[in-house]
Design a protein around this motif. Sequence first.
Motif, short mmCIF file in Angstrom:
data_model
loop_
_atom_site.label_atom_id
_atom_site.label_comp_id
_atom_site.label_asym_id
_atom_site.label_seq_id
_atom_site.Cartn_x
_atom_site.Cartn_y
_atom_site.Cartn_z
N ARG A 188 80.58 51.87 89.95
CA ARG A 188 80.68 51.63 88.50
C ARG A 188 79.89 52.66 87.70
O ARG A 188 79.87 52.59 86.48
CB ARG A 188 80.13 50.23 88.16
N THR A 189 79.24 53.61 88.36
CA THR A 189 78.41 54.58 87.64
C THR A 189 79.04 55.95 87.65
O THR A 189 80.05 56.19 88.31
CB THR A 189 77.00 54.69 88.26
N ARG A 190 78.36 56.87 86.93
CA ARG A 190 78.94 58.21 86.78
C ARG A 190 78.86 59.04 88.05
O ARG A 190 79.78 59.71 88.41
CB ARG A 190 78.24 58.94 85.63
N ARG A 191 77.72 59.03 88.73
CA ARG A 191 77.58 59.89 89.92
C ARG A 191 77.57 59.03 91.17
O ARG A 191 76.61 59.00 91.90
CB ARG A 191 76.27 60.67 89.86
N THR A 210 55.14 51.89 101.74
CA THR A 210 55.00 52.28 100.33
C THR A 210 55.97 53.41 100.01
O THR A 210 56.58 53.41 98.93
CB THR A 210 53.56 52.74 100.04
N LEU A 211 56.12 54.36 100.92
CA LEU A 211 57.04 55.47 100.69
C LEU A 211 58.47 54.95 100.55
O LEU A 211 59.20 55.35 99.63
CB LEU A 211 56.96 56.46 101.86
N VAL A 212 58.88 54.05 101.43
CA VAL A 212 60.24 53.51 101.35
C VAL A 212 60.44 52.75 100.04
O VAL A 212 61.46 52.90 99.37
CB VAL A 212 60.54 52.59 102.55
N LEU A 213 59.43 51.93 99.67
CA LEU A 213 59.53 51.18 98.41
C LEU A 213 59.65 52.12 97.22
O LEU A 213 60.44 51.88 96.29
CB LEU A 213 58.30 50.31 98.21
N GLU A 214 58.86 53.18 97.23
CA GLU A 214 58.92 54.17 96.15
C GLU A 214 60.34 54.71 96.04
O GLU A 214 60.91 54.79 94.95
CB GLU A 214 57.93 55.31 96.46
N LEU A 215 60.96 55.04 97.18
CA LEU A 215 62.32 55.58 97.18
C LEU A 215 63.33 54.56 96.68
O LEU A 215 64.26 54.90 95.94
CB LEU A 215 62.69 56.07 98.58
N VAL A 216 63.15 53.30 97.07
CA VAL A 216 64.07 52.25 96.61
C VAL A 216 64.03 52.15 95.09
O VAL A 216 65.07 52.10 94.43
CB VAL A 216 63.70 50.88 97.24
N PHE A 217 62.82 52.15 94.52
CA PHE A 217 62.72 51.96 93.08
C PHE A 217 62.99 53.22 92.28
O PHE A 217 63.40 53.13 91.12
CB PHE A 217 61.42 51.25 92.71
N VAL A 218 62.82 54.39 92.87
CA VAL A 218 63.27 55.62 92.20
C VAL A 218 64.79 55.59 92.09
O VAL A 218 65.35 55.92 91.04
CB VAL A 218 62.79 56.86 92.97
N ALA A 219 65.46 55.15 93.16
CA ALA A 219 66.92 55.03 93.12
C ALA A 219 67.34 54.01 92.05
O ALA A 219 68.33 54.20 91.35
CB ALA A 219 67.46 54.62 94.49
N TYR A 220 66.55 52.93 91.92
CA TYR A 220 66.80 51.92 90.89
C TYR A 220 66.78 52.56 89.50
O TYR A 220 67.67 52.32 88.67
CB TYR A 220 65.73 50.84 91.00
N GLN A 242 72.45 56.54 85.23
CA GLN A 242 73.83 56.94 85.49
C GLN A 242 74.85 55.89 85.04
O GLN A 242 76.05 56.08 85.22
CB GLN A 242 74.03 57.22 86.99
N ALA A 243 74.39 54.79 84.50
CA ALA A 243 75.34 53.73 84.11
C ALA A 243 76.14 54.18 82.90
O ALA A 243 75.70 55.03 82.13
CB ALA A 243 74.58 52.46 83.79
N GLU A 244 77.33 53.58 82.75
CA GLU A 244 78.20 54.01 81.66
C GLU A 244 77.88 53.36 80.34
O GLU A 244 78.26 53.87 79.29
CB GLU A 244 79.66 53.76 82.05
N SER A 245 77.20 52.22 80.37
CA SER A 245 76.78 51.59 79.11
C SER A 245 75.49 50.83 79.38
O SER A 245 75.21 50.47 80.52
CB SER A 245 77.86 50.62 78.62
N ALA A 275 74.59 47.79 78.68
CA ALA A 275 74.79 46.43 79.19
C ALA A 275 75.16 46.46 80.67
O ALA A 275 74.65 45.68 81.48
CB ALA A 275 75.88 45.72 78.39
N GLN A 276 76.05 47.39 81.02
CA GLN A 276 76.46 47.50 82.41
C GLN A 276 75.29 47.96 83.27
O GLN A 276 75.06 47.45 84.36
CB GLN A 276 77.62 48.49 82.53
N GLY A 277 74.54 48.95 82.73
CA GLY A 277 73.36 49.45 83.45
C GLY A 277 72.38 48.34 83.72
O GLY A 277 71.81 48.23 84.81
N ALA A 278 72.18 47.48 82.72
CA ALA A 278 71.24 46.37 82.87
C ALA A 278 71.67 45.44 83.98
O ALA A 278 70.88 45.01 84.82
CB ALA A 278 71.14 45.61 81.55
#
Lengths: 49, 227, 232
Positions: free
Chosen positions: B160-163, C119-129, C135-138, C140-143
């Motif tokens: 659902r996202t751009r990338r 901690t490193l894995v958690l950092e990566l999970v939340f950076v991806a978050y 990258q969300a299109e809007s 509301a959708q991003g939320a």
Amino acid sequence: MKSFHYLFWAYTLIWIVLAGYLLSLSLRLKAISSQLRRLKSRLPPDGEP
Amino acid sequence: MTPRSASLTLCAKDLRQELRTRESFTAAFFFALLIQLVFGFAFDFQDLGLGFPDVGAGVIWITLTFSSILSFQNSFLIERETSCLTALRLCPCEPSAMFVGKFLANVLFVLAVQGVVLPISALFFSYDLSGVALPLALVVAVNAAGFSALGTLFAAVSVRTRRSELLLPLLLLPAATPIVIWGVKATRICLAGRGVGEFAYLVGLSGCFGVIFIVAGILLFDYVLEE
Amino acid sequence: MERALRFADTVLFPLVTVLMVASLYFVFRVAPNEVTMGAVQRIFYFHVPSAWVAFLAFFLVFLASVLHLATRRMIWDTLAHAAAELGVLFCGIVLMTGPIWARPAWGTWWTWEARLTTTLVLELVFVAYLLLRSQAESPAQGARLAAVVGIAGFLDVPLIYFSVKIWRGHHPIVFKTGGGEGLEPVMLQAFALCMVTFTLFFILLLALRFRLGLLQEDLAELREAARSGRTT
């Protein structure tokens, strides 16, 4: 003595990171507040549907 | 439509689509083969005196994770490109049933690819799989299911996202750490020829991971599909 | 809401400043040197509270995500975003100070030991978050998508911790003074003070970042109103 070196750098880096984040937050807050003020002044007064 | 029949129908649709085009399987299979090639160069088994039991677990799991990501992405990209996502949303069935259907299809894709790649991998690295085929199949199946549960959910989110192609690996790989760790550990024990008893607890843990994220997917898929 | 944010400004800010000064005093002047590791062990007084704050932040992300999906109110999403940013920040501090402590203590920058790896894995999970949000299109959708990932990510936390622990043994026992086990009372006091300071500091930063989020939403709404005003 050498371990003081590491201790110094650890705390210095922590302070740099925290101060940097606080600075970035306050700069962003200022920028957004001024943008909001400018936009509010340009919009007509409320009452539109 | 009952949730069960909805899931099976959706899974069957994906499988039929795949059997017709063989797009996803081909891409994942050749990607997996290429990974074997890179491993062959990277580790130079003969020169370094390495055996498959030493690094085989790593080879298998890196291959599985990266080629499966391709499959997960594809399973939703196809829907997005053919505007099927909207059709799915309008379907008169539970979104959770759709998640289960997608998940089942993804697991089958992953197992199909690995079923072909693993023997080829063993061939490249001169290892006889016949002694450990069944335990290895168990380890791969349970871990693939866990990986697919999380992968299906995150693939639906990222599409659902751009990338979306960039985002899925970034989301999935750190979150799938437990599967990778437990899968590699169990595979290493298995390839060393030791009994199922020694790695059964790891398979159990991976199973728990799978159950947790199948339930999470069932509960959260509705929110992912929304407009 | 405004009252809460003003409380942060007027009360929390000076309180945290005072506590931070007091903590530094305790860490550097009051607490004794640790027997085996010497002065460098004092990194622990900021390293562990940072880890605690990061975990607290990620828990808040989970709570706010659940509340957002349940109520559909954007305010929870704003809170989740703020908490995630802070979680990534404090996780980063843990990952920076860990190796700086590890090097003199165990002779190597990185040891793949359980807690630091988690901690490193958690950092990566939340950076991806955070990347997902961008990258969300809007909005509301991003939320919504971020809420799903926030919930799944947090459910993963105990699994990640457990799996890394199985993979590596335990965090080495790092504090001993004199002949006894664990922390001396004075060290414990300094540690407790740092924990309280960091928790309040986190709340202060959260309030500031949350205010920024609310203002960003106001700005987006006003821009939308201006745009639609122009087209009608």
